[in-house]
Design a protein around this motif. Structure first.
Motif, PDB file in Angstrom:
ATOM      1  N   ASN A  43      43.361  28.242  34.715  1.00 19.49           N
ATOM      2  CA  ASN A  43      43.533  29.693  34.875  1.00 19.49           C
ATOM      3  C   ASN A  43      42.507  30.260  35.861  1.00 19.49           C
ATOM      4  O   ASN A  43      41.918  31.319  35.640  1.00 19.49           O
ATOM      5  N   VAL A  44      42.312  29.560  36.957  1.00 20.38           N
ATOM      6  CA  VAL A  44      41.330  29.937  37.973  1.00 20.38           C
ATOM      7  C   VAL A  44      42.014  30.781  39.048  1.00 20.38           C
ATOM      8  O   VAL A  44      43.028  30.366  39.614  1.00 20.38           O
ATOM      9  N   PRO A  45      41.487  31.962  39.360  1.00 21.44           N
ATOM     10  CA  PRO A  45      42.088  32.777  40.423  1.00 21.44           C
ATOM     11  C   PRO A  45      41.784  32.187  41.800  1.00 21.44           C
ATOM     12  O   PRO A  45      40.685  31.683  42.049  1.00 21.44           O
ATOM     13  N   ASP A  46      42.759  32.259  42.689  1.00 22.96           N
ATOM     14  CA  ASP A  46      42.562  31.788  44.067  1.00 22.96           C
ATOM     15  C   ASP A  46      42.004  32.954  44.871  1.00 22.96           C
ATOM     16  O   ASP A  46      42.733  33.707  45.510  1.00 22.96           O
ATOM     17  N   ILE A  47      40.682  33.097  44.823  1.00 20.76           N
ATOM     18  CA  ILE A  47      39.996  34.211  45.478  1.00 20.76           C
ATOM     19  C   ILE A  47      38.868  33.665  46.345  1.00 20.76           C
ATOM     20  O   ILE A  47      38.419  32.528  46.174  1.00 20.76           O
ATOM     21  N   THR A  48      38.399  34.499  47.241  1.00 18.97           N
ATOM     22  CA  THR A  48      37.351  34.072  48.171  1.00 18.97           C
ATOM     23  C   THR A  48      36.085  33.638  47.442  1.00 18.97           C
ATOM     24  O   THR A  48      35.461  32.637  47.816  1.00 18.97           O
ATOM     25  N   ASP A  49      35.683  34.367  46.399  1.00 17.61           N
ATOM     26  CA  ASP A  49      34.430  34.033  45.726  1.00 17.61           C
ATOM     27  C   ASP A  49      34.487  32.670  45.038  1.00 17.61           C
ATOM     28  O   ASP A  49      33.475  31.974  44.955  1.00 17.61           O
ATOM     29  N   VAL A  50      35.648  32.285  44.530  1.00 14.69           N
ATOM     30  CA  VAL A  50      35.783  30.941  43.956  1.00 14.69           C
ATOM     31  C   VAL A  50      35.594  29.893  45.049  1.00 14.69           C
ATOM     32  O   VAL A  50      34.919  28.872  44.843  1.00 14.69           O
ATOM     33  N   ARG A  51      36.161  30.142  46.216  1.00 15.77           N
ATOM     34  CA  ARG A  51      36.020  29.181  47.312  1.00 15.77           C
ATOM     35  C   ARG A  51      34.574  29.137  47.822  1.00 15.77           C
ATOM     36  O   ARG A  51      34.078  28.071  48.205  1.00 15.77           O
ATOM     37  N   LEU A  52      33.895  30.273  47.809  1.00 16.98           N
ATOM     38  CA  LEU A  52      32.483  30.276  48.199  1.00 16.98           C
ATOM     39  C   LEU A  52      31.631  29.487  47.205  1.00 16.98           C
ATOM     40  O   LEU A  52      30.749  28.716  47.602  1.00 16.98           O
ATOM     41  N   MET A  53      31.889  29.669  45.899  1.00 17.52           N
ATOM     42  CA  MET A  53      31.141  28.905  44.904  1.00 17.52           C
ATOM     43  C   MET A  53      31.459  27.421  45.007  1.00 17.52           C
ATOM     44  O   MET A  53      30.567  26.568  44.828  1.00 17.52           O
ATOM     45  N   ALA A  54      32.709  27.099  45.329  1.00 17.94           N
ATOM     46  CA  ALA A  54      33.072  25.692  45.540  1.00 17.94           C
ATOM     47  C   ALA A  54      32.298  25.117  46.723  1.00 17.94           C
ATOM     48  O   ALA A  54      31.803  23.977  46.666  1.00 17.94           O
ATOM     49  N   PRO A 357      46.834  67.745  43.338  1.00 15.74           N
ATOM     50  CA  PRO A 357      48.154  67.198  43.006  1.00 15.74           C
ATOM     51  C   PRO A 357      48.496  65.935  43.779  1.00 15.74           C
ATOM     52  O   PRO A 357      49.072  64.997  43.232  1.00 15.74           O
ATOM     53  N   ARG A 358      48.176  65.877  45.074  1.00 17.58           N
ATOM     54  CA  ARG A 358      48.484  64.712  45.905  1.00 17.58           C
ATOM     55  C   ARG A 358      47.363  64.501  46.907  1.00 17.58           C
ATOM     56  O   ARG A 358      46.713  65.453  47.351  1.00 17.58           O
ATOM     57  N   LEU A 359      47.134  63.256  47.262  1.00 16.64           N
ATOM     58  CA  LEU A 359      46.228  62.929  48.354  1.00 16.64           C
ATOM     59  C   LEU A 359      47.039  62.786  49.631  1.00 16.64           C
ATOM     60  O   LEU A 359      48.257  62.918  49.633  1.00 16.64           O
ATOM     61  N   SER A 360      46.340  62.491  50.717  1.00 14.42           N
ATOM     62  CA  SER A 360      46.994  62.356  52.020  1.00 14.42           C
ATOM     63  C   SER A 360      46.569  61.031  52.641  1.00 14.42           C
ATOM     64  O   SER A 360      45.376  60.711  52.682  1.00 14.42           O
ATOM     65  N   GLY A 361      47.534  60.253  53.102  1.00 11.66           N
ATOM     66  CA  GLY A 361      47.216  58.975  53.717  1.00 11.66           C
ATOM     67  C   GLY A 361      46.270  59.129  54.897  1.00 11.66           C
ATOM     68  O   GLY A 361      46.362  60.093  55.663  1.00 11.66           O
ATOM     69  N   ALA A 362      45.343  58.172  55.046  1.00 15.71           N
ATOM     70  CA  ALA A 362      44.342  58.257  56.106  1.00 15.71           C
ATOM     71  C   ALA A 362      43.785  56.865  56.386  1.00 15.71           C
ATOM     72  O   ALA A 362      43.902  55.964  55.555  1.00 15.71           O
ATOM     73  N   PRO A 363      43.159  56.670  57.536  1.00 14.85           N
ATOM     74  CA  PRO A 363      42.428  55.412  57.778  1.00 14.85           C
ATOM     75  C   PRO A 363      41.109  55.434  57.009  1.00 14.85           C
ATOM     76  O   PRO A 363      40.321  56.379  57.134  1.00 14.85           O
ATOM     77  N   VAL A 364      40.880  54.425  56.192  1.00 12.84           N
ATOM     78  CA  VAL A 364      39.680  54.364  55.350  1.00 12.84           C
ATOM     79  C   VAL A 364      39.132  52.936  55.373  1.00 12.84           C
ATOM     80  O   VAL A 364      39.702  52.046  56.007  1.00 12.84           O
ATOM     81  N   LYS A 365      38.029  52.740  54.648  1.00 15.95           N
ATOM     82  CA  LYS A 365      37.346  51.441  54.679  1.00 15.95           C
ATOM     83  C   LYS A 365      36.967  51.026  53.262  1.00 15.95           C
ATOM     84  O   LYS A 365      36.551  51.853  52.445  1.00 15.95           O
ATOM     85  N   ALA A 366      37.081  49.723  52.984  1.00 15.02           N
ATOM     86  CA  ALA A 366      36.644  49.160  51.703  1.00 15.02           C
ATOM     87  C   ALA A 366      35.210  48.668  51.851  1.00 15.02           C
ATOM     88  O   ALA A 366      34.936  47.776  52.654  1.00 15.02           O
ATOM     89  N   HIS A 367      34.287  49.242  51.078  1.00 16.90           N
ATOM     90  CA  HIS A 367      32.883  48.845  51.174  1.00 16.90           C
ATOM     91  C   HIS A 367      32.552  47.656  50.277  1.00 16.90           C
ATOM     92  O   HIS A 367      31.574  46.939  50.519  1.00 16.90           O
ATOM     93  N   ASP A 368      33.323  47.461  49.208  1.00 17.18           N
ATOM     94  CA  ASP A 368      33.094  46.334  48.308  1.00 17.18           C
ATOM     95  C   ASP A 368      34.394  46.051  47.561  1.00 17.18           C
ATOM     96  O   ASP A 368      35.417  46.697  47.810  1.00 17.18           O
ATOM     97  N   ALA A 391      39.517  44.847  54.297  1.00 19.87           N
ATOM     98  CA  ALA A 391      40.188  44.468  53.046  1.00 19.87           C
ATOM     99  C   ALA A 391      39.816  43.067  52.582  1.00 19.87           C
ATOM    100  O   ALA A 391      40.194  42.669  51.481  1.00 19.87           O
ATOM    101  N   GLN A 392      39.064  42.331  53.393  1.00 19.88           N
ATOM    102  CA  GLN A 392      38.606  41.011  52.941  1.00 19.88           C
ATOM    103  C   GLN A 392      37.763  41.119  51.681  1.00 19.88           C
ATOM    104  O   GLN A 392      37.676  40.161  50.892  1.00 19.88           O
ATOM    105  N   HIS A 393      37.134  42.273  51.446  1.00 19.02           N
ATOM    106  CA  HIS A 393      36.375  42.471  50.212  1.00 19.02           C
ATOM    107  C   HIS A 393      37.290  42.354  48.994  1.00 19.02           C
ATOM    108  O   HIS A 393      36.904  41.790  47.969  1.00 19.02           O
ATOM    109  N   VAL A 394      38.485  42.910  49.092  1.00 20.30           N
ATOM    110  CA  VAL A 394      39.414  42.872  47.965  1.00 20.30           C
ATOM    111  C   VAL A 394      39.810  41.434  47.647  1.00 20.30           C
ATOM    112  O   VAL A 394      39.905  41.042  46.478  1.00 20.30           O
ATOM    113  N   ALA A 395      39.992  40.624  48.686  1.00 20.40           N
ATOM    114  CA  ALA A 395      40.362  39.219  48.490  1.00 20.40           C
ATOM    115  C   ALA A 395      39.257  38.426  47.805  1.00 20.40           C
ATOM    116  O   ALA A 395      39.520  37.357  47.255  1.00 20.40           O
ATOM    117  N   ARG A 396      38.039  38.940  47.817  1.00 20.29           N
ATOM    118  CA  ARG A 396      36.951  38.255  47.110  1.00 20.29           C
ATOM    119  C   ARG A 396      37.171  38.260  45.603  1.00 20.29           C
ATOM    120  O   ARG A 396      36.692  37.354  44.900  1.00 20.29           O
TER     121      ARG A 396
END
Length: 415
Positions: A43-54, A357-368, A391-396
């Motif tokens: 039950n191991v997730p295929d994520i970047t952090d698992v590959r880094l620990m490997a 009530p609603r947000l508005s789509g925009a260009p944004v950045k993932a910090h972690d 978005a590589q942070h999310v893949a971690r």
């Protein structure tokens, strides 16, 4: 995955499987240093952090092979007890190899850790605990240099119930001479999963999951076959998406007993949740209610939950206050939500949120990791397209994030 593209739309529906817990599997991988032989972790997730620990284990001389969700680690008789900068700098969890190396090899050279950038997270408690067990630790050229003839059990009182410090001391204590008592220990389910793994290896640990953990040191440990607990943070992410977009979901394999406070708070927001034969069932109203939230050690609201909940509360009906009690500097993601039209003001360790009530789509950045996931969930309630960079942070931390979101109705792509 460099970018995630999200287009706000209709409700979420269906079933989604929760992967193994990132915050558990990385520590289980570190624990394989303690015994020679072949380990099987399921039950191991295929994520970047698992590959880094490997990669880190392989740099020490082990082999690590991920086939589907089954990870096989072979720990040879001799390993190189060093965790190099380029790997530890990329993933903070690497610091937990320090305790096992000192216990099993008697020496270690581990780079000072890096990882997500959301404020100072000192490792003083890790080092103090290991010194109490008898380790000689020094700093040289950006590395922690450690030696220990044989660690000796003692009573250790942590200043704060740090998960990482508890894990490092626990993995060192299992091979120490005599009894170690860890007071004010972390109580997280991932810590209990690590203790179960170590006990199956032949350790003697009592009280994991409570504030007092007792460890009777043993002479030898052996490899095991173990399944990782489900990831409560991934489950929380899907609940957040549901809170924003509405709908009904079954989170397969999720364990409600690991998320009591979160589910209670989600209930206050208007979500209906309950245990289900396959995991957790949840349904959301058209618009959630505002609530106040505070991050606290387990079983409280986890600091990793807070970005997700702030994202949901940005479209709630009414004002909320979110208080970050664990990590200063973790509100960087708020600027990205504000770019999307959220009405949020940060004052010290408080975020004052007035739901719109609603947000508005925009260009944004993932910090972690969690910030990226939180922004993606907020984008489900935005008009137009949101483009999330870095978005590589999310893949971690998330296995097949976009694929799973699409399977339950989200209009989401990645490139």
């Amino acid at each position: 995955m460099q970018r995630i593209l999200v287009r706000g739309g209709g409700p979420l529906s269906g079933r989604v499987a929760i992967s193994g817990a990132k915050n558990s599997v990385l520590k289980l991988m570190a624990a394989t240093v303690l015994a020679e032989g072949t380990f099987t972790i399921r039950n191991v997730p295929d994520i970047t952090d698992v590959r880094l620990m490997a990669e880190l284990l392989e740099a020490m001389g082990c082999t690590a092979t991920l086939d589907g969700d089954v990870l096989t680690i072979v720990r040879p008789a001799e390993i190189t007890p060093e965790a190099p900068y380029e790997l530890v700098e990329a993933m903070r969890a690497s610091i937990v190899v320090l305790g096992p190396l000192l216990a099993r090899v008697g020496r270690a050279r581990v780079s000072l850790p890096g990882g997500d950038d959301f404020g100072q997270r000192p490792i003083d408690m890790h080092l103090d605990g290991l010194r109490r067990l008898g380790a000689d630790l020094t700093f040289e050229h950006g590395y922690i240099e450690g030696r220990a003839e044989r660690l000796r059990g003692t009573r250790i009182v942590l200043e704060y119930p740090s998960v990482g410090a508890t894990e490092n001391v626990l993995m060192a204590a299992v091979l120490a001479e005599g009894t170690t008592v860890i007071e004010n220990a972390a109580k997280e389910p991932e810590l209990a999963d690590l203790a179960a793994f170590l006990n199956r290896m032949g350790a003697t640990i009592i009280g994991a999951g409570s504030s007092t953990v007792t460890v009777d040191g043993v002479e030898h440990l052996h490899p095991v076959d173990h399944a990782v607990i489900p990831d409560r943070l991934e489950a929380a992410t899907f609940l957040t998406g549901l809170a924003v977009a509405g709908g009904e979901l079954v989170l397969e394999q999720a364990r409600p007993e690991h998320m009591d406070m979160l589910m209670h708070k989600m209930g206050d927001m208007g979500l209906r949740t309950s245990a289900h034969p396959d995991g957790v069932w949840a349904a959301a109203p058209e618009r959630i209610r505002a609530v106040d939230i505070n991050s606290l050690p387990y079983p409280g609201i986890a600091t990793d939950y807070l970005p997700l909940m702030v994202a949901a509360l940005s479209v709630a009906d009414g004002p909320s206050i979110a208080t970050e009690n664990i990590f200063g500097g973790r509100f960087r993601y708020v600027d990205e939500l504000v770019r999307m039209g959220a009405d949020i003001r940060v004052e010290h360790h408080y975020a004052l949120i007035r739901g719109v009530p609603r947000l508005s789509g925009a260009p944004v950045k993932a910090h972690d990791i969690r910030a990226g996931a939180a922004i993606a969930m907020a984008a489900l309630g935005a008009d137009g397209e949101t483009v999330i960079a870095d978005a590589q942070h999310v893949a971690r931390g998330y296995d097949r994030f976009v694929e799973k979101m699409r399977s339950i109705g989200a209009d989401m792509d990645a490139d």
